[in-house]
Design a protein around this motif. Structure first.
Motif: not given
Length: 322
Positions: A108, A111, A198
């Protein structure tokens, strides 16, 4: 995880030992080699300006810690006996969930960072490497503490003479409402919210690339960022989504909240497959390093060519001696 509802429904889950032994055996060698090589190569990028390198190193370390515990899991599922003591059993059990949720958080973070730096390149210039290091330390502290309830919840009935571990551990008795509240909280913070983040970062980056396609400004870097985001999203959907969907219902069955026998059997039989699929993130995460980091590819190619040169030189020296 034995309980009265499973006995009443006459649900047999003997196939789990064979399934887990096969899956972990398949994962062990590729996972060990890929993550060891990744850590060895990534360490050389710490002083470079490659973005997210600290998060990638932590991701590889999380995967390697789980992979190193797999031989003990394989031993147990083949021999149906655990002679290594309760502490090591719970530690291996803990490492699996620590790896899963540390991977989710670091994927995460990768991203989010890629999306922000792609959309706002000036923020990337002012970002310090020590910020990533501090965030990583905070992740390990928070995730490490959040994963402690897993071994505690599954340590029911353990004693000094116990030879059961992992899937055969009992559950501590808890109020059904408490179980539901804990599960909803864990699913939301540990999976659903990271999945939304994400997905959002991936879709926004893709949309920005389409809108900027005519200008072609920093298009190479943006495409590289999109590949990384797509890889993170793929790991989420392939490994973690099936597990978290099945795990919620699995806990509901074991807490005697779901009583229908047919539904119980479906859930109990699907859960081992989703759990096995979740373990493949240790093999899929290294793909993230290779296909998204050009420096990683170059370093791997350089090391490979060095090995070839050393072998050729050794052969030449042997030939000259002859």
């Amino acid at each position: 995880m034995p309980n009265s509802s499973q006995i009443y429904c006459n649900t047999t889950l003997e196939f789990r030992h064979t399934l887990y032994a096969i899956v972990y055996t398949i994962i062990f060698i590729p996972g060990l080699l890929a993550n060891s090589i990744a850590l060895w190569l990534l360490r050389g990028f710490i002083n470079r300006k490659n973005k997210a390198i600290i998060f990638l190193i932590n991701l590889a370390f999380a995967d390697l810690s789980h992979v190193l515990s797999l031989p003990l899991r394989i031993y147990y599922y083949i021999n149906h006996s655990w002679p290594f003591g309760n502490f090591l059993c719970l530690l291996c059990f803990y490492l699996k969930y620590l790896n899963m949720y540390a991977s989710i958080v670091f994927l995460t973070l990768i991203s989010v960072q890629r999306y922000i730096f792609t959309a706002n390149p000036f923020k990337a210039k002012g970002w310090k490497r020590r910020y990533d290091a501090a965030i990583s330390i905070g992740v390990w502290i928070v995730v490490g503490g959040a994963c402690l309830p897993f071994p505690i919840y599954r340590s029911s009935g353990m004693n000094s003479t116990s030879t059961s571990c992992f899937v055969d551990l009992g559950n501590r008795q808890m109020n059904p409402m408490s179980v539901v509240i804990m599960m909803v909280g864990a699913e939301m913070t540990g999976f659903f919210i990271p999945l939304v983040i994400v997905t959002y970062c991936t879709l926004k980056t893709r949309a920005e690339i389409k809108s900027d396609s005519l200008r072609c400004e920093n298009m190479k870097e943006k495409l590289k960022a999109l590949r990384m985001l797509l890889t993170c999203a793929s790991v989420f959907f392939i490994c973690f989504t099936p597990y978290h969907i099945s795990f919620f219902f699995y806990v509901m069955v074991n807490a005697n909240i779901i009583h229908n026998c047919a539904v119980q059997k479906v859930i109990l039989n699907l859960h081992p497959f989703s759990l096995s699929l979740a373990s493949f993130n240790c093999c899929l995460n290294p793909i993230l390093y290779y296909f998204t980091a050009s420096e990683f590819q170059n370093e791997l190619a350089r090391c490979s060519s060095s090995v070839v040169r050393v072998r050729l030189m050794s052969k030449d020296s042997v030939s000259s001696i002859r």
